[in-house]
Design a protein around this motif. Structure first.
Motif, PDB file in Angstrom:
ATOM      1  N   GLU A  13      16.967  74.913 -22.504  1.00  0.00           N
ATOM      2  CA  GLU A  13      17.138  75.430 -21.144  1.00  0.00           C
ATOM      3  C   GLU A  13      16.838  74.401 -20.057  1.00  0.00           C
ATOM      4  O   GLU A  13      17.577  74.340 -19.056  1.00  0.00           O
ATOM      5  CB  GLU A  13      16.273  76.673 -20.938  1.00  0.00           C
ATOM      6  CG  GLU A  13      16.441  77.307 -19.577  1.00  0.00           C
ATOM      7  CD  GLU A  13      15.719  78.628 -19.442  1.00  0.00           C
ATOM      8  OE1 GLU A  13      15.716  79.178 -18.318  1.00  0.00           O
ATOM      9  OE2 GLU A  13      15.168  79.116 -20.451  1.00  0.00           O
ATOM     10  N   PRO A  14      15.794  73.556 -20.170  1.00  0.00           N
ATOM     11  CA  PRO A  14      15.541  72.596 -19.095  1.00  0.00           C
ATOM     12  C   PRO A  14      16.688  71.617 -18.852  1.00  0.00           C
ATOM     13  O   PRO A  14      16.773  71.012 -17.776  1.00  0.00           O
ATOM     14  CB  PRO A  14      14.282  71.858 -19.565  1.00  0.00           C
ATOM     15  CG  PRO A  14      13.605  72.808 -20.500  1.00  0.00           C
ATOM     16  CD  PRO A  14      14.719  73.520 -21.192  1.00  0.00           C
ATOM     17  N   LEU A  15      17.580  71.465 -19.847  1.00  0.00           N
ATOM     18  CA  LEU A  15      18.690  70.518 -19.722  1.00  0.00           C
ATOM     19  C   LEU A  15      19.976  71.168 -19.223  1.00  0.00           C
ATOM     20  O   LEU A  15      20.970  70.466 -18.991  1.00  0.00           O
ATOM     21  CB  LEU A  15      18.953  69.831 -21.068  1.00  0.00           C
ATOM     22  CG  LEU A  15      17.832  68.924 -21.586  1.00  0.00           C
ATOM     23  CD1 LEU A  15      18.163  68.407 -22.976  1.00  0.00           C
ATOM     24  CD2 LEU A  15      17.590  67.767 -20.630  1.00  0.00           C
ATOM     25  N   TRP A  16      19.989  72.479 -19.043  1.00  0.00           N
ATOM     26  CA  TRP A  16      21.227  73.133 -18.627  1.00  0.00           C
ATOM     27  C   TRP A  16      21.790  72.560 -17.327  1.00  0.00           C
ATOM     28  O   TRP A  16      22.997  72.292 -17.263  1.00  0.00           O
ATOM     29  CB  TRP A  16      21.015  74.641 -18.481  1.00  0.00           C
ATOM     30  CG  TRP A  16      20.716  75.347 -19.770  1.00  0.00           C
ATOM     31  CD1 TRP A  16      20.814  74.848 -21.046  1.00  0.00           C
ATOM     32  CD2 TRP A  16      20.254  76.695 -19.905  1.00  0.00           C
ATOM     33  NE1 TRP A  16      20.438  75.793 -21.963  1.00  0.00           N
ATOM     34  CE2 TRP A  16      20.091  76.944 -21.301  1.00  0.00           C
ATOM     35  CE3 TRP A  16      19.963  77.711 -19.000  1.00  0.00           C
ATOM     36  CZ2 TRP A  16      19.651  78.178 -21.768  1.00  0.00           C
ATOM     37  CZ3 TRP A  16      19.525  78.940 -19.481  1.00  0.00           C
ATOM     38  CH2 TRP A  16      19.376  79.169 -20.846  1.00  0.00           C
ATOM     39  N   PRO A  17      20.986  72.347 -16.293  1.00  0.00           N
ATOM     40  CA  PRO A  17      21.577  71.768 -15.065  1.00  0.00           C
ATOM     41  C   PRO A  17      22.208  70.399 -15.306  1.00  0.00           C
ATOM     42  O   PRO A  17      23.246  70.081 -14.710  1.00  0.00           O
ATOM     43  CB  PRO A  17      20.382  71.687 -14.110  1.00  0.00           C
ATOM     44  CG  PRO A  17      19.420  72.723 -14.602  1.00  0.00           C
ATOM     45  CD  PRO A  17      19.566  72.700 -16.095  1.00  0.00           C
ATOM     46  N   ARG A  18      21.614  69.604 -16.170  1.00  0.00           N
ATOM     47  CA  ARG A  18      22.161  68.283 -16.499  1.00  0.00           C
ATOM     48  C   ARG A  18      23.502  68.426 -17.240  1.00  0.00           C
ATOM     49  O   ARG A  18      24.462  67.715 -16.936  1.00  0.00           O
ATOM     50  CB  ARG A  18      21.154  67.512 -17.350  1.00  0.00           C
ATOM     51  CG  ARG A  18      21.566  66.094 -17.711  1.00  0.00           C
ATOM     52  CD  ARG A  18      20.383  65.355 -18.286  1.00  0.00           C
ATOM     53  NE  ARG A  18      20.709  64.012 -18.755  1.00  0.00           N
ATOM     54  CZ  ARG A  18      19.809  63.124 -19.129  1.00  0.00           C
ATOM     55  NH1 ARG A  18      18.515  63.415 -19.082  1.00  0.00           N
ATOM     56  NH2 ARG A  18      20.182  61.920 -19.540  1.00  0.00           N
ATOM     57  N   PHE A  19      23.545  69.371 -18.200  1.00  0.00           N
ATOM     58  CA  PHE A  19      24.812  69.607 -18.902  1.00  0.00           C
ATOM     59  C   PHE A  19      25.889  70.050 -17.921  1.00  0.00           C
ATOM     60  O   PHE A  19      27.018  69.536 -17.946  1.00  0.00           O
ATOM     61  CB  PHE A  19      24.621  70.712 -19.953  1.00  0.00           C
ATOM     62  CG  PHE A  19      23.641  70.409 -21.046  1.00  0.00           C
ATOM     63  CD1 PHE A  19      23.279  69.113 -21.368  1.00  0.00           C
ATOM     64  CD2 PHE A  19      23.076  71.441 -21.782  1.00  0.00           C
ATOM     65  CE1 PHE A  19      22.379  68.833 -22.383  1.00  0.00           C
ATOM     66  CE2 PHE A  19      22.188  71.190 -22.805  1.00  0.00           C
ATOM     67  CZ  PHE A  19      21.833  69.886 -23.114  1.00  0.00           C
ATOM     68  N   VAL A  20      25.550  71.007 -17.064  1.00  0.00           N
ATOM     69  CA  VAL A  20      26.536  71.563 -16.130  1.00  0.00           C
ATOM     70  C   VAL A  20      27.048  70.495 -15.179  1.00  0.00           C
ATOM     71  O   VAL A  20      28.250  70.430 -14.895  1.00  0.00           O
ATOM     72  CB  VAL A  20      25.920  72.751 -15.353  1.00  0.00           C
ATOM     73  CG1 VAL A  20      26.859  73.205 -14.232  1.00  0.00           C
ATOM     74  CG2 VAL A  20      25.639  73.923 -16.303  1.00  0.00           C
ATOM     75  N   ALA A  21      26.152  69.641 -14.719  1.00  0.00           N
ATOM     76  CA  ALA A  21      26.569  68.562 -13.804  1.00  0.00           C
ATOM     77  C   ALA A  21      27.582  67.648 -14.477  1.00  0.00           C
ATOM     78  O   ALA A  21      28.591  67.247 -13.866  1.00  0.00           O
ATOM     79  CB  ALA A  21      25.348  67.772 -13.337  1.00  0.00           C
ATOM     80  N   GLY A  22      27.343  67.300 -15.727  1.00  0.00           N
ATOM     81  CA  GLY A  22      28.282  66.432 -16.434  1.00  0.00           C
ATOM     82  C   GLY A  22      29.610  67.093 -16.713  1.00  0.00           C
ATOM     83  O   GLY A  22      30.685  66.491 -16.542  1.00  0.00           O
ATOM     84  N   ILE A  23      29.575  68.374 -17.136  1.00  0.00           N
ATOM     85  CA  ILE A  23      30.797  69.119 -17.433  1.00  0.00           C
ATOM     86  C   ILE A  23      31.622  69.306 -16.162  1.00  0.00           C
ATOM     87  O   ILE A  23      32.852  69.117 -16.159  1.00  0.00           O
ATOM     88  CB  ILE A  23      30.440  70.471 -18.085  1.00  0.00           C
ATOM     89  CG1 ILE A  23      29.750  70.234 -19.438  1.00  0.00           C
ATOM     90  CG2 ILE A  23      31.682  71.335 -18.245  1.00  0.00           C
ATOM     91  CD1 ILE A  23      28.983  71.444 -19.951  1.00  0.00           C
ATOM     92  N   ALA A  24      30.946  69.685 -15.064  1.00  0.00           N
ATOM     93  CA  ALA A  24      31.642  69.881 -13.789  1.00  0.00           C
ATOM     94  C   ALA A  24      32.158  68.565 -13.246  1.00  0.00           C
ATOM     95  O   ALA A  24      33.248  68.496 -12.650  1.00  0.00           O
ATOM     96  CB  ALA A  24      30.709  70.554 -12.790  1.00  0.00           C
ATOM     97  N   GLY A  25      31.393  67.495 -13.450  1.00  0.00           N
ATOM     98  CA  GLY A  25      31.802  66.186 -12.940  1.00  0.00           C
ATOM     99  C   GLY A  25      33.093  65.708 -13.548  1.00  0.00           C
ATOM    100  O   GLY A  25      34.018  65.255 -12.834  1.00  0.00           O
ATOM    101  N   VAL A  26      33.209  65.790 -14.871  1.00  0.00           N
ATOM    102  CA  VAL A  26      34.430  65.303 -15.513  1.00  0.00           C
ATOM    103  C   VAL A  26      35.603  66.227 -15.194  1.00  0.00           C
ATOM    104  O   VAL A  26      36.774  65.807 -15.230  1.00  0.00           O
ATOM    105  CB  VAL A  26      34.223  65.152 -17.041  1.00  0.00           C
ATOM    106  CG1 VAL A  26      34.223  66.507 -17.753  1.00  0.00           C
ATOM    107  CG2 VAL A  26      35.267  64.232 -17.649  1.00  0.00           C
ATOM    108  N   ALA A  27      35.287  67.504 -14.868  1.00  0.00           N
ATOM    109  CA  ALA A  27      36.331  68.452 -14.492  1.00  0.00           C
ATOM    110  C   ALA A  27      36.752  68.316 -13.032  1.00  0.00           C
ATOM    111  O   ALA A  27      37.703  68.975 -12.587  1.00  0.00           O
ATOM    112  CB  ALA A  27      35.866  69.870 -14.755  1.00  0.00           C
ATOM    113  N   GLY A  28      36.021  67.496 -12.261  1.00  0.00           N
ATOM    114  CA  GLY A  28      36.362  67.305 -10.863  1.00  0.00           C
ATOM    115  C   GLY A  28      35.875  68.415  -9.963  1.00  0.00           C
ATOM    116  O   GLY A  28      36.414  68.606  -8.857  1.00  0.00           O
ATOM    117  N   LEU A  29      34.841  69.144 -10.383  1.00  0.00           N
ATOM    118  CA  LEU A  29      34.296  70.227  -9.572  1.00  0.00           C
ATOM    119  C   LEU A  29      32.983  69.817  -8.913  1.00  0.00           C
ATOM    120  O   LEU A  29      32.243  68.996  -9.438  1.00  0.00           O
ATOM    121  CB  LEU A  29      34.050  71.482 -10.436  1.00  0.00           C
ATOM    122  CG  LEU A  29      35.297  72.135 -11.017  1.00  0.00           C
ATOM    123  CD1 LEU A  29      34.906  73.351 -11.838  1.00  0.00           C
ATOM    124  CD2 LEU A  29      36.258  72.546  -9.913  1.00  0.00           C
TER     125      LEU A  29
END
Length: 294
Positions: A278-294
């Motif tokens: 759970e502590p890494l969820w924001p980091r995962f989301v940032a990377g996923i959204a970043g490559v998606a251009g969001l």
């Protein structure tokens, strides 16, 4: 809801705004769609994704293929170690990628972002190769190109993965058995509170427990010997996330994958194992959204 694809039935959850960016999430070996933490899903939705999760074939509430029989995993593992051809499995990872493609068709999703974890990352690679025009971006978590020179799990961990609970029809015994495996592969810097982990695993087992399907999925992974030669053809923007403490897919797999996929980015995470803390969820989301251009 149930959707048909590739001649099978799949359990699917489709959440988030209808006008959001579709994100297809593909889980790993033996894991159900509920293994994606709800909190992580909600954070992805908050970033603008329409999140689509599903149970892979042979797992959860999707079609089980018990008529295909059980593979000889011992023989397959020995032949794999000797770099010899492995027995033909009941299905291949390419078939599982076609399952995902058919679900996109059923949902009338023309293009989507794809997130795959572990075996799901292998399937995601095949999906990007099979239908590049359908994949807007690719996020690959704790996965590998499948190159045979890469290090694998320890003998202790392999033995644990191939072991069976003493009483396979006893829910508590099955939960205890799975907890032992999850403790071996979890993130040392981000341990899950024991009661929470037990509750999570118990919910998974009560929803569905199908070890025969896990065996057939594992046989498909072992037989997937040519993907490393093909992944250089992937052109989708790709982001790779991997734990430096991953004992199941050792971290050497991550830079190997980055070298093979042109322009891909890599996030190697200190203290992360083979799970989704759970502590890494924001980091995962940032990377996923970043490559998606969001």
């Amino acid at each position: 809801m149930k959707l048909a694809s590739n001649g099978l039935q799949f359990e699917v959850i489709d959440e988030g705004p209808r006008n959001g960016q579709p994100l297809l999430m593909i889980m790993g070996l033996g894991m159900q769609l509920t293994a994606w933490p709800d909190g992580l899903v909600q954070q992805l939705i908050a970033r603008g994704f329409r999140v689509i999760r599903f149970d892979n074939r042979d797992i959860g509430l999707s079609s089980h293929l018990d008529e295909q029989g059980l593979p000889n995993l011992g023989l397959a593992a020995m032949l794999y170690a000797l770099h010899l051809p492995t027995p033909q499995p009941a299905y291949m990872l390419q078939d599982m990628a076609r399952d995902a493609l058919g679900l996109l068709d059923a949902l009338q999703v023309r293009e989507c972002h794809v997130l795959g974890a572990s075996m799901g990352g292998m399937i995601a690679q095949h999906l990007a190769l099979l239908a590049p025009e359908r994949v807007r971006s690719l996020s690959l978590m704790m996965t590998t190109s499948g190159a045979r020179r890469l290090p694998g799990p320890s003998l202790k961990l392999r033995a644990a993965l191939l072991s069976r609970p003493a009483r396979p029809n006893d829910v508590d015994c099955v939960v205890d058995h799975l907890l032992g495996i999850y403790r071996l592969i979890g993130s040392p810097a981000y341990p899950t509170e024991p009661a929470e982990l037990r509750e999570r695993v118990a919910c998974q087992v009560k929803r569905s427990h199908h070890p025969r399907g896990v065996a057939r999925q594992l046989a498909a992974v072992v037989a997937d010997s040519q993907r490393a030669k093909l992944v250089s053809q992937i052109r989708a923007p790709t982001h790779i996330i991997h734990g430096k403490a991953d004992p199941l897919v050792p971290p050497a797999a991550a830079p190997d994958l980055q070298r093979r996929i042109a322009g891909s980015t890599l996030d190697l995470v200190d203290g992360m194992g083979h799970d989704l803390p759970e502590p890494l969820w924001p980091r995962f989301v940032a990377g996923i959204a970043g490559v998606a251009g969001l």
